[in-house]
Design a protein around this motif. Structure first.
Motif, PDB file in Angstrom:
ATOM      1  N   ILE A  37      13.098 -43.593  65.420  1.00 33.30           N
ATOM      2  CA  ILE A  37      12.166 -44.213  66.874  1.00 33.30           C
ATOM      3  C   ILE A  37      12.622 -43.189  67.672  1.00 33.30           C
ATOM      4  N   ASP A  41      11.339 -39.856  69.483  1.00 35.93           N
ATOM      5  CA  ASP A  41      10.867 -40.023  71.072  1.00 35.93           C
ATOM      6  C   ASP A  41      11.649 -38.894  71.607  1.00 35.93           C
ATOM      7  N   GLN A  67       2.306 -33.669  69.186  1.00 33.12           N
ATOM      8  CA  GLN A  67       2.632 -34.491  70.143  1.00 33.12           C
ATOM      9  C   GLN A  67       1.944 -35.709  69.208  1.00 33.12           C
ATOM     10  N   LEU A  71       3.926 -39.294  67.081  1.00 38.28           N
ATOM     11  CA  LEU A  71       2.607 -40.541  67.610  1.00 38.28           C
ATOM     12  C   LEU A  71       2.677 -41.355  67.085  1.00 38.28           C
ATOM     13  N   ILE A  74       5.424 -42.390  64.699  1.00 41.09           N
ATOM     14  CA  ILE A  74       6.426 -43.662  65.448  1.00 41.09           C
ATOM     15  C   ILE A  74       5.683 -44.921  65.693  1.00 41.09           C
ATOM     16  N   ILE A  75       4.339 -44.486  65.847  1.00 43.94           N
ATOM     17  CA  ILE A  75       4.095 -45.930  65.579  1.00 43.94           C
ATOM     18  C   ILE A  75       3.863 -46.467  64.108  1.00 43.94           C
ATOM     19  N   LYS A  79       5.773 -50.395  63.980  1.00 41.97           N
ATOM     20  CA  LYS A  79       4.949 -52.049  63.421  1.00 41.97           C
ATOM     21  C   LYS A  79       5.986 -52.291  62.278  1.00 41.97           C
TER      22      LYS A  79
ATOM     23  N   ASP B  57      -7.266 -42.256  76.445  1.00 47.47           N
ATOM     24  CA  ASP B  57      -6.779 -41.186  75.620  1.00 47.47           C
ATOM     25  C   ASP B  57      -8.694 -40.718  74.296  1.00 47.47           C
ATOM     26  N   PRO B  80      -7.009 -51.266  67.814  1.00 44.95           N
ATOM     27  CA  PRO B  80      -5.939 -50.959  69.065  1.00 44.95           C
ATOM     28  C   PRO B  80      -4.576 -50.152  67.836  1.00 44.95           C
ATOM     29  N   LEU B  81      -3.387 -49.561  68.290  1.00 40.72           N
ATOM     30  CA  LEU B  81      -2.295 -48.837  67.171  1.00 40.72           C
ATOM     31  C   LEU B  81      -1.578 -49.614  67.538  1.00 40.72           C
ATOM     32  N   LEU B  82      -1.741 -50.293  68.738  1.00 39.84           N
ATOM     33  CA  LEU B  82      -0.098 -51.439  68.792  1.00 39.84           C
ATOM     34  C   LEU B  82      -0.724 -53.330  68.831  1.00 39.84           C
ATOM     35  N   PRO B  83      -1.581 -53.927  67.825  1.00 41.01           N
ATOM     36  CA  PRO B  83      -2.202 -55.124  67.646  1.00 41.01           C
ATOM     37  C   PRO B  83      -1.446 -56.303  68.651  1.00 41.01           C
ATOM     38  N   GLN B  86       0.680 -58.147  66.277  1.00 41.11           N
ATOM     39  CA  GLN B  86       2.543 -57.393  66.155  1.00 41.11           C
ATOM     40  C   GLN B  86       3.483 -57.971  67.102  1.00 41.11           C
ATOM     41  N   ILE B  87       3.437 -59.049  68.015  1.00 43.72           N
ATOM     42  CA  ILE B  87       3.860 -59.109  69.251  1.00 43.72           C
ATOM     43  C   ILE B  87       3.861 -61.169  68.966  1.00 43.72           C
ATOM     44  N   VAL B 190       8.379 -50.366  71.857  1.00 46.59           N
ATOM     45  CA  VAL B 190       7.331 -50.619  72.361  1.00 46.59           C
ATOM     46  C   VAL B 190       6.802 -49.855  73.617  1.00 46.59           C
ATOM     47  N   SER B 192       9.083 -46.874  73.848  1.00 52.51           N
ATOM     48  CA  SER B 192       8.600 -45.600  73.250  1.00 52.51           C
ATOM     49  C   SER B 192       7.276 -45.316  72.651  1.00 52.51           C
ATOM     50  N   VAL B 193       7.030 -46.628  72.108  1.00 49.98           N
ATOM     51  CA  VAL B 193       5.288 -46.129  71.658  1.00 49.98           C
ATOM     52  C   VAL B 193       4.460 -45.670  72.811  1.00 49.98           C
ATOM     53  N   ARG B 196       5.316 -42.381  73.979  1.00 51.45           N
ATOM     54  CA  ARG B 196       4.651 -40.445  73.524  1.00 51.45           C
ATOM     55  C   ARG B 196       3.114 -41.218  73.443  1.00 51.45           C
ATOM     56  N   GLN B 197       2.258 -42.389  73.637  1.00 54.43           N
ATOM     57  CA  GLN B 197       0.845 -42.300  74.033  1.00 54.43           C
ATOM     58  C   GLN B 197       0.333 -41.989  75.390  1.00 54.43           C
ATOM     59  N   VAL B 200       0.809 -38.209  74.639  1.00 51.09           N
ATOM     60  CA  VAL B 200      -0.448 -37.350  73.916  1.00 51.09           C
ATOM     61  C   VAL B 200      -2.151 -37.796  75.134  1.00 51.09           C
TER      62      VAL B 200
END
Lengths: 135, 293
Positions: A37, A41, A67, A71, A74-75, A79, B57, B80-83, B86-87, B190, B192-193, B196-197, B200
């Protein structure tokens, strides 16, 4: 002739390769999820900087596509990373809930004891009054 | 007689030596509570920010498509990309930590110890009055002696309560450290995600600007306004991301504030108050002994 832009583009391509496909071949030990990751990044960060320094539509389209690909990767890794340590989280959560119950129980016990002492004092006070009145 | 007075004077020292536990400092408990709240906020904000960037986006991409003659596609609603699920376990842990912090603040209230000590002293006072009625001849010495004993009992009860609370805090210190380590790792992922988001989204926003500028009917002033608007949106996301970036600081505060409670020094003020109360009772008893024929 190698222009600075071309050079940076090559560096970015190499970093992407190291972070992704060739990592297990080049590295002595396989990357952990967290390291992968971090590497993705970092590669994405290089792409971001490169994107800001060019006006070339074709190059920008490639950078932007890369990019998005980063992403997506990385997602997928995030997960996996976020589904690790579930058991540890559960144990810790249970421990803190128990600690909360222990604290509440200690406070309740102390208050009940104080109430009982006060009640005994009141009983003794009443007895004193009664004996004084009789005497 | 003088010897007896001296023995009596040693009593408060012995009681205080056996009763040196005090409740954790209220400021320290409040600091820990704030650190738990801040950690929860960072975690929730991070996931909310991810959803926000994703929505912006997607809107940007649909807008570009619309400008190029594509479908209107105004409906919102993507996975969602990160539901949040997940956390979920992290939020449950933070919620349990919050409950623990709240219970700690309640239990560590000095009023609890004061209530115990006052109740024991009140009982001593009532017993003294009863003794005076039952046996008026022994009352001058028995009264102060009963008061002293009840004061000592009150202090020891308060001490036992404080020691019990302190034991719970000390037992959980390693857990708080481990929780902070795990949460730090999760928030690093999170973050890092999010980075990148953000990149983008910035790309999408700059694609839109290029698209707008590519239309020859757009004048410089309109292009300038569009650029400023895009810059503002990107800067807002950057600011929100910077707030999430504080996670390391926040989790360090969580660890440090709890560790300070687990290893904290006794509350000097509380010990001094106990000493003064005991000394008053001792003085009364010593005076009574001296006056006894």
């Amino acid at each position: 002739m190698t222009t600075p832009r071309t050079l940076m583009s090559r560096i970015a391509r190499d970093r992407l390769a190291i972070a992704g496909t060739r990592a297990s071949v080049r590295a002595a030990a396989p990357l952990t999820i967290d390291q992968a990751i971090e590497a993705l990044d970092a590669a994405g960060e290089v792409l971001r900087r490169l994107s800001e320094e060019t006006n070339d539509a074709q190059l920008l389209a490639r950078y932007h596509a890369a990019q998005r690909a980063i992403l997506k990767e990385i997602i997928a890794l995030a997960k996996i990373a976020l589904s690790q340590h579930d058991a540890e989280y559960r144990v810790l959560t249970a421990n803190f809930r128990k600690a909360k119950d222990d604290l509440v129980a200690a406070k309740t016990k102390a208050n009940e004891l104080a109430d009982r002492l006060n009640l005994t004092a009141d009983v003794l006070g009443a007895m004193t009054k009664l004996i004084s009145a009789i005497g | 007689m003088r010897r007896l007075t001296r023995i009596v004077a040693i009593i408060p020292v012995l009681i205080l030596l056996g009763a040196c536990s005090t409740l954790p400092n209220a400021d320290g408990v409040a600091r820990f509570g704030k650190a738990v709240t801040a950690s929860t906020t960072v975690m929730e904000d991070a996931i909310a920010l991810s959803a926000r960037i994703q929505m912006l986006d997607e809107a940007e991409i649909h807008a570009q498509s619309f400008v190029r003659g594509g479908p209107v596609a105004l409906s919102v609603g993507t996975v969602p990309l990160l539901p949040k699920e997940q956390i979920e376990l992290r939020l449950q842990l933070l919620s349990a930590l919050g409950g623990y912090g709240k219970a700690l603040a309640d239990a560590a209230d000095n009023g609890n110890v004061a209530k115990l000590e006052a109740a024991a002293a009140k009982l001593g006072g009532a017993a003294t009055s009863l003794a005076a009625v039952l046996s008026p001849t022994t009352a001058p010495i028995a009264g102060p002696a009963i008061r002293l004993v009840s004061r000592g009992v009150g202090i020891l009860l308060g001490n036992a309560y404080a020691a019990e609370i302190q034991a719970v805090i000390s037992a959980r210190d390693a857990d708080v450290k481990q929780a902070a380590t795990l949460l730090r790792r999760s928030l690093g992922t999170v973050r890092s995600v999010l980075r990148r988001q953000h990149a983008v989204f910035t790309d999408s926003r700059s694609d839109s600007l290029s698209l707008i500028r590519g239309d020859r009917r757009i004048d410089r002033l309109r292009a300038y306004d569009e650029w400023r608007r895009a810059r503002q949106e990107v800067a807002e996301i950057s600011a929100a991301l910077a707030a999430v970036d504080r996670y390391d600081q926040v989790l360090t505060a969580l660890e440090d504030s709890h560790h300070a409670l687990a290893t904290g020094k006794p509350d000097g003020e509380q010990l001094l108050r106990r000493f003064v109360d005991l000394s008053d009772d001792i003085a009364a008893l010593a005076t009574a002994i001296r006056r006894t024929p």
